[in-house]
Design a protein around this motif. Sequence first.
Motif, PDB file in Angstrom:
ATOM      1  N   ASP A 104       0.827  -1.204   0.000  1.00  0.00           N
ATOM      2  CA  ASP A 104       0.000   0.000   0.000  1.00  0.00           C
ATOM      3  C   ASP A 104       0.861   1.255   0.000  1.00  0.00           C
ATOM      4  O   ASP A 104       0.474   2.290  -0.549  1.00  0.00           O
ATOM      5  CB  ASP A 104      -0.882   0.018   1.248  1.00  0.00           C
ATOM      6  CG  ASP A 104      -1.760  -1.205   1.359  1.00  0.00           C
ATOM      7  OD1 ASP A 104      -2.650  -1.369   0.511  1.00  0.00           O
ATOM      8  OD2 ASP A 104      -1.542  -2.004   2.292  1.00  0.00           O
ATOM      9  N   VAL A 105       2.028   1.169   0.664  1.00  0.00           N
ATOM     10  CA  VAL A 105       2.962   2.290   0.786  1.00  0.00           C
ATOM     11  C   VAL A 105       4.339   1.786   0.383  1.00  0.00           C
ATOM     12  O   VAL A 105       4.744   0.689   0.795  1.00  0.00           O
ATOM     13  CB  VAL A 105       3.025   2.807   2.239  1.00  0.00           C
ATOM     14  CG1 VAL A 105       4.066   3.915   2.383  1.00  0.00           C
ATOM     15  CG2 VAL A 105       1.659   3.287   2.708  1.00  0.00           C
ATOM     16  N   VAL A 106       5.052   2.545  -0.431  1.00  0.00           N
ATOM     17  CA  VAL A 106       6.447   2.218  -0.703  1.00  0.00           C
ATOM     18  C   VAL A 106       7.318   3.395  -0.276  1.00  0.00           C
ATOM     19  O   VAL A 106       6.965   4.556  -0.505  1.00  0.00           O
ATOM     20  CB  VAL A 106       6.729   1.839  -2.175  1.00  0.00           C
ATOM     21  CG1 VAL A 106       5.965   0.599  -2.573  1.00  0.00           C
ATOM     22  CG2 VAL A 106       6.446   2.980  -3.120  1.00  0.00           C
ATOM     23  N   THR A 129       0.866   4.792  -2.320  1.00  0.00           N
ATOM     24  CA  THR A 129       1.448   5.973  -1.677  1.00  0.00           C
ATOM     25  C   THR A 129       2.961   5.839  -1.701  1.00  0.00           C
ATOM     26  O   THR A 129       3.513   4.845  -1.221  1.00  0.00           O
ATOM     27  CB  THR A 129       0.963   6.100  -0.225  1.00  0.00           C
ATOM     28  OG1 THR A 129      -0.456   6.230  -0.221  1.00  0.00           O
ATOM     29  CG2 THR A 129       1.587   7.312   0.451  1.00  0.00           C
ATOM     30  N   VAL A 130       3.653   6.817  -2.265  1.00  0.00           N
ATOM     31  CA  VAL A 130       5.099   6.756  -2.444  1.00  0.00           C
ATOM     32  C   VAL A 130       5.774   7.839  -1.605  1.00  0.00           C
ATOM     33  O   VAL A 130       5.465   9.026  -1.744  1.00  0.00           O
ATOM     34  CB  VAL A 130       5.509   6.924  -3.918  1.00  0.00           C
ATOM     35  CG1 VAL A 130       7.031   6.855  -4.062  1.00  0.00           C
ATOM     36  CG2 VAL A 130       4.847   5.866  -4.792  1.00  0.00           C
ATOM     37  N   VAL A 131       6.705   7.406  -0.749  1.00  0.00           N
ATOM     38  CA  VAL A 131       7.533   8.333   0.023  1.00  0.00           C
ATOM     39  C   VAL A 131       8.959   8.213  -0.494  1.00  0.00           C
ATOM     40  O   VAL A 131       9.541   7.124  -0.488  1.00  0.00           O
ATOM     41  CB  VAL A 131       7.493   8.024   1.529  1.00  0.00           C
ATOM     42  CG1 VAL A 131       8.329   9.051   2.297  1.00  0.00           C
ATOM     43  CG2 VAL A 131       6.061   8.006   2.042  1.00  0.00           C
ATOM     44  N   VAL A 132       9.505   9.319  -0.955  1.00  0.00           N
ATOM     45  CA  VAL A 132      10.891   9.370  -1.427  1.00  0.00           C
ATOM     46  C   VAL A 132      11.750   9.794  -0.242  1.00  0.00           C
ATOM     47  O   VAL A 132      11.581  10.894   0.297  1.00  0.00           O
ATOM     48  CB  VAL A 132      11.026  10.353  -2.597  1.00  0.00           C
ATOM     49  CG1 VAL A 132      12.488  10.513  -2.995  1.00  0.00           C
ATOM     50  CG2 VAL A 132      10.188   9.889  -3.785  1.00  0.00           C
ATOM     51  N   ILE A 152       5.564  12.003  -1.762  1.00  0.00           N
ATOM     52  CA  ILE A 152       5.917  12.708  -0.530  1.00  0.00           C
ATOM     53  C   ILE A 152       7.426  12.591  -0.394  1.00  0.00           C
ATOM     54  O   ILE A 152       7.974  11.502  -0.612  1.00  0.00           O
ATOM     55  CB  ILE A 152       5.233  12.045   0.680  1.00  0.00           C
ATOM     56  CG1 ILE A 152       3.716  12.028   0.508  1.00  0.00           C
ATOM     57  CG2 ILE A 152       5.623  12.735   1.982  1.00  0.00           C
ATOM     58  CD1 ILE A 152       3.031  10.984   1.363  1.00  0.00           C
ATOM     59  N   THR A 153       8.109  13.661  -0.053  1.00  0.00           N
ATOM     60  CA  THR A 153       9.559  13.587   0.072  1.00  0.00           C
ATOM     61  C   THR A 153      10.015  13.951   1.472  1.00  0.00           C
ATOM     62  O   THR A 153       9.495  14.879   2.092  1.00  0.00           O
ATOM     63  CB  THR A 153      10.269  14.516  -0.942  1.00  0.00           C
ATOM     64  OG1 THR A 153       9.887  15.864  -0.684  1.00  0.00           O
ATOM     65  CG2 THR A 153       9.922  14.147  -2.370  1.00  0.00           C
ATOM     66  N   GLY A 301       3.885   8.224   5.209  1.00  0.00           N
ATOM     67  CA  GLY A 301       3.292   7.334   4.212  1.00  0.00           C
ATOM     68  C   GLY A 301       2.006   6.689   4.700  1.00  0.00           C
ATOM     69  O   GLY A 301       1.000   6.637   3.971  1.00  0.00           O
ATOM     70  N   LEU A 302       2.005   6.199   5.923  1.00  0.00           N
ATOM     71  CA  LEU A 302       0.805   5.557   6.459  1.00  0.00           C
ATOM     72  C   LEU A 302      -0.322   6.568   6.653  1.00  0.00           C
ATOM     73  O   LEU A 302      -1.492   6.275   6.363  1.00  0.00           O
ATOM     74  CB  LEU A 302       1.137   4.866   7.777  1.00  0.00           C
ATOM     75  CG  LEU A 302       2.035   3.625   7.664  1.00  0.00           C
ATOM     76  CD1 LEU A 302       2.461   3.139   9.045  1.00  0.00           C
ATOM     77  CD2 LEU A 302       1.336   2.507   6.894  1.00  0.00           C
TER      78      LEU A 302
END
Length: 341
Positions: A104-106, A129-132, A152-153, A301-302
């Motif tokens: 669900d989130v990476v 949902t992608v967090v860099v 999201i960074t 991310g969550l």
Amino acid sequence: MKRRSRLTTIGVTAAVAAAVAACSNPADGADSGSANATAAGADEELSIGFFGFAKANSFAQATWAGIQEVAAENNATATFIDSNFDGPTQVNQLQDAITSKAYDVVIVQANDGTAMVNPVRQAVAAGITVVVEFTPVGGDYSTAEPQVEGTITIIDPPTVNGEGLAKMALDACPTVTDGDCTVAYLQGFENYPLDAARTEAAVDALEAGGVTVISNLVGGYTADTGRAAMQNLLQAHPEVDVVIGSAQAIGGAAPLAEGKNITFVGNGASTQAYEAVQAGRWYGTYALPEKQEGAKAAELGLAAARGEDVPESTVACEELTDYDCLGTKETLAGKTADYSD
């Protein structure tokens, strides 16, 4: 001066086709065609995939520890997908995860920020949902702002890292008049985009500070590679005053300088680096609290996957420390490290 984080809602729109996203040009900057997943319920268990540098890397393990803690506290599972510092492998791993809908989130700790642009776009388009985290995904290594729309960074820009290392080295120089101070910058990986940007920023800042710079040696990220680079440095430039390198490399290099008037600046927040600075063996270390950054990446991310508004961009060294990651004996007094090399 602190930059204000912009808010973005990772919310409820239909996903665009991954094939369209994949055709976008990485040089175009932010993607205008991304979309987001339907928000998960507060009681729904979520899954996080952490695409980290390498399982064998202590820095990535610190990130992983923070991710695991937050996942456990927030009804989520987490998996470390190990690319072992290989960019193409990491690209394939993320593409496989998108196809299998595994997460669900990476959280992406990119080995090659440019190569990861299209798979990250595909992940966003697929509703993930992608967090860099740590490494920018895109061609600009001087910004913490998202370069792929919908991500999201949480980043410390590599150029800022390089400039911070240079600042500590200049402060450590006995004198900078007429090029009297000689500073050696030991590169990490020779052809690594992040390292190239960081090295260029550090060398430019050092030269602007009026010192003589040596930057043709690769120190890597182990004590052994640091020791080998230091041996070559001392043979070619015994006059060196200050040496900069990864904390692991400096750990191998510093013992070779016993009895010599050489000062060290590390790049890393390990237990060993903290102890060396606090004991006065090194002048300083660039101390990004990586476990905290991993925890923050998972938290953001969550929350976003559950429909909450979160900061689109977080500058790690500004938000997570009160000393902009410039870890000197004074600023690290009383502090403990997140991880050990």
